[in-house]
Design a protein around this motif. Structure first.
Motif, short mmCIF file in Angstrom:
data_model
loop_
_atom_site.label_atom_id
_atom_site.label_comp_id
_atom_site.label_asym_id
_atom_site.label_seq_id
_atom_site.Cartn_x
_atom_site.Cartn_y
_atom_site.Cartn_z
N ALA A 69 -10.88 2.95 -32.40
CA ALA A 69 -12.05 2.37 -33.07
C ALA A 69 -13.29 3.25 -32.91
CB ALA A 69 -12.33 0.97 -32.51
N VAL A 70 -14.17 3.16 -33.88
CA VAL A 70 -15.48 3.79 -33.79
C VAL A 70 -16.53 2.75 -34.17
CG1 VAL A 70 -14.72 6.15 -34.26
CG2 VAL A 70 -15.41 4.71 -36.15
N GLN B 64 -28.26 -1.32 -39.01
CA GLN B 64 -26.94 -1.85 -39.30
C GLN B 64 -25.92 -1.24 -38.35
OE1 GLN B 64 -25.86 -1.04 -43.38
NE2 GLN B 64 -27.97 -1.27 -44.06
N GLN B 65 -24.89 -2.01 -38.04
CA GLN B 65 -23.80 -1.52 -37.20
C GLN B 65 -22.49 -1.92 -37.85
OE1 GLN B 65 -24.09 -1.64 -32.87
NE2 GLN B 65 -22.14 -2.74 -32.81
N LEU B 66 -21.56 -0.98 -37.89
CA LEU B 66 -20.25 -1.22 -38.48
C LEU B 66 -19.19 -0.83 -37.46
CD1 LEU B 66 -19.30 -2.11 -41.34
CD2 LEU B 66 -18.95 0.30 -41.85
N PHE B 67 -18.33 -1.77 -37.14
CA PHE B 67 -17.22 -1.52 -36.23
C PHE B 67 -15.99 -1.26 -37.09
CE2 PHE B 67 -13.47 -3.07 -33.98
CZ PHE B 67 -13.53 -2.31 -32.83
N VAL B 68 -15.32 -0.13 -36.86
CA VAL B 68 -14.18 0.27 -37.66
C VAL B 68 -13.01 0.52 -36.72
CG1 VAL B 68 -13.29 1.96 -39.30
CG2 VAL B 68 -15.73 1.38 -39.32
N THR C 71 -3.68 -0.20 -42.96
CA THR C 71 -4.74 -1.20 -43.00
C THR C 71 -5.71 -0.96 -41.84
OG1 THR C 71 -3.43 -2.76 -41.72
CG2 THR C 71 -3.34 -2.99 -44.12
N MET C 72 -6.92 -1.45 -42.03
CA MET C 72 -7.96 -1.26 -41.03
C MET C 72 -8.72 -2.57 -40.81
SD MET C 72 -9.33 2.50 -42.27
CE MET C 72 -10.49 2.67 -40.94
N CYS C 73 -9.50 -2.58 -39.76
CA CYS C 73 -10.38 -3.71 -39.45
C CYS C 73 -11.81 -3.18 -39.53
CB CYS C 73 -10.09 -4.24 -38.05
SG CYS C 73 -11.25 -5.50 -37.48
N ILE C 74 -12.61 -3.74 -40.42
CA ILE C 74 -14.00 -3.33 -40.55
C ILE C 74 -14.87 -4.57 -40.40
CG2 ILE C 74 -15.74 -2.30 -42.06
CD1 ILE C 74 -13.54 -0.63 -43.31
N VAL C 75 -15.79 -4.51 -39.43
CA VAL C 75 -16.63 -5.66 -39.13
C VAL C 75 -18.09 -5.22 -39.07
CG1 VAL C 75 -17.12 -7.47 -37.44
CG2 VAL C 75 -14.77 -6.67 -37.74
N SER C 76 -18.92 -5.89 -39.85
CA SER C 76 -20.36 -5.67 -39.76
C SER C 76 -20.86 -6.44 -38.54
CB SER C 76 -21.04 -6.18 -41.04
OG SER C 76 -22.40 -5.92 -40.98
N GLN C 77 -21.63 -5.79 -37.68
CA GLN C 77 -22.08 -6.39 -36.43
C GLN C 77 -23.60 -6.27 -36.29
OE1 GLN C 77 -19.76 -3.80 -33.79
NE2 GLN C 77 -18.64 -5.62 -33.12
N THR D 166 -8.67 -8.14 -36.87
CA THR D 166 -7.80 -8.48 -37.99
C THR D 166 -7.69 -7.26 -38.90
OG1 THR D 166 -8.60 -10.76 -37.93
CG2 THR D 166 -7.46 -10.07 -39.92
N PHE D 167 -6.48 -6.73 -39.02
CA PHE D 167 -6.25 -5.53 -39.81
C PHE D 167 -5.80 -5.91 -41.20
CE2 PHE D 167 -5.74 -4.45 -35.36
CZ PHE D 167 -6.64 -3.40 -35.26
N SER D 168 -6.77 -6.24 -42.05
CA SER D 168 -6.45 -6.72 -43.38
C SER D 168 -7.07 -5.89 -44.51
CB SER D 168 -6.89 -8.18 -43.52
OG SER D 168 -8.29 -8.27 -43.27
N THR D 169 -7.85 -4.89 -44.15
CA THR D 169 -8.50 -4.07 -45.18
C THR D 169 -7.61 -2.87 -45.51
OG1 THR D 169 -10.65 -4.70 -44.26
CG2 THR D 169 -10.61 -2.82 -45.77
N PRO D 170 -7.12 -2.79 -46.75
CA PRO D 170 -6.29 -1.64 -47.14
C PRO D 170 -7.09 -0.33 -47.02
CG PRO D 170 -6.17 -3.38 -48.79
CD PRO D 170 -7.26 -3.75 -47.83
N LEU D 171 -6.38 0.75 -46.81
CA LEU D 171 -7.00 2.05 -46.59
C LEU D 171 -7.96 2.46 -47.70
CD1 LEU D 171 -6.92 4.23 -44.42
CD2 LEU D 171 -5.11 5.34 -45.70
N ASP D 172 -7.59 2.26 -48.96
CA ASP D 172 -8.47 2.67 -50.05
C ASP D 172 -9.74 1.83 -50.10
OD1 ASP D 172 -6.86 0.51 -50.81
OD2 ASP D 172 -6.94 1.03 -52.94
N ILE D 173 -9.65 0.56 -49.80
CA ILE D 173 -10.83 -0.31 -49.75
C ILE D 173 -11.70 0.07 -48.56
CG2 ILE D 173 -11.67 -2.69 -49.53
CD1 ILE D 173 -10.24 -2.08 -52.20
N ALA D 174 -11.07 0.37 -47.43
CA ALA D 174 -11.82 0.80 -46.24
C ALA D 174 -12.61 2.06 -46.54
CB ALA D 174 -10.87 1.02 -45.07
#
Length: 159
Positions: A69-70, A77-81, A95-101, A114-122
């Motif tokens: 994770a990064v 703004q903070q984004l956890f990936v 799939t990835m997990c991207i969360v705005s924090q 939760t790893f629900s974001t497809p790579l292209d959407i991420a």
């Protein structure tokens, strides 16, 4: 386009989190003995920024880390990936997990990911966070059809 890495985290197989924090707006220098993971940090960043490849080397990382994770920051703004290590013989996780924090929030616990974001959407979300206009088209290598720029194109300017 301005964002910075405020932390790189790894989650091991029992859920423990190891985080390397960075001071934003400052030069961060990583030192340490040979073969202790300094170069792997760049590969982790690359993997978490929607790379199609899994080039993370080292038996400890490949065999015991379940999630990479990064934490990215831009303005207030903070984004956890986060992205799981490939399962079994898979070449990469798709799939990835991207969360705005909220700014300064630590990485979530493994059970909260939760790893629900497809790579292209991420890739689109990361590009938008970086301020990249995806409506523009740029020439593609070995193709006559122009493609939209993404965070992957900007990576060399970020590190």
């Amino acid at each position: 386009m301005t964002f910075q890495i405020s932390a790189i985290s790894i989650y091991n197989e029992d859920g423990r989190i190891r985080t390397v924090p960075f001071k934003t707006g400052k030069l961060n220098i990583i030192t340490g003995d040979s073969r202790h993971g300094k170069s792997a940090l760049l590969n982790i960043v690359d993997y978490c920024l929607a790379s199609k490849d899994y080039v993370i080397k080292g038996a400890a990382l490949r065999n015991f880390v379940q999630v990479f994770a990064v934490t990215l920051v831009k303005d207030q703004q903070q984004l956890f990936v986060a992205r799981p290590a490939p399962a079994g013989k898979a070449a990469t996780a798709t799939t990835m997990c991207i969360v705005s924090q909220a700014l300064g929030t630590p990485p979530p616990q493994h059970s909260e990911l939760t790893f629900s974001t497809p790579l292209d959407i991420a890739k689109d979300v990361l590009s938008e966070f970086a301020g990249i206009d995806r409506t523009v088209r740029i020439p593609a290598v070995r193709s006559a059809t122009p493609i939209p720029p993404s965070v992957r194109h900007a990576l060399f300017f970020c590190l």
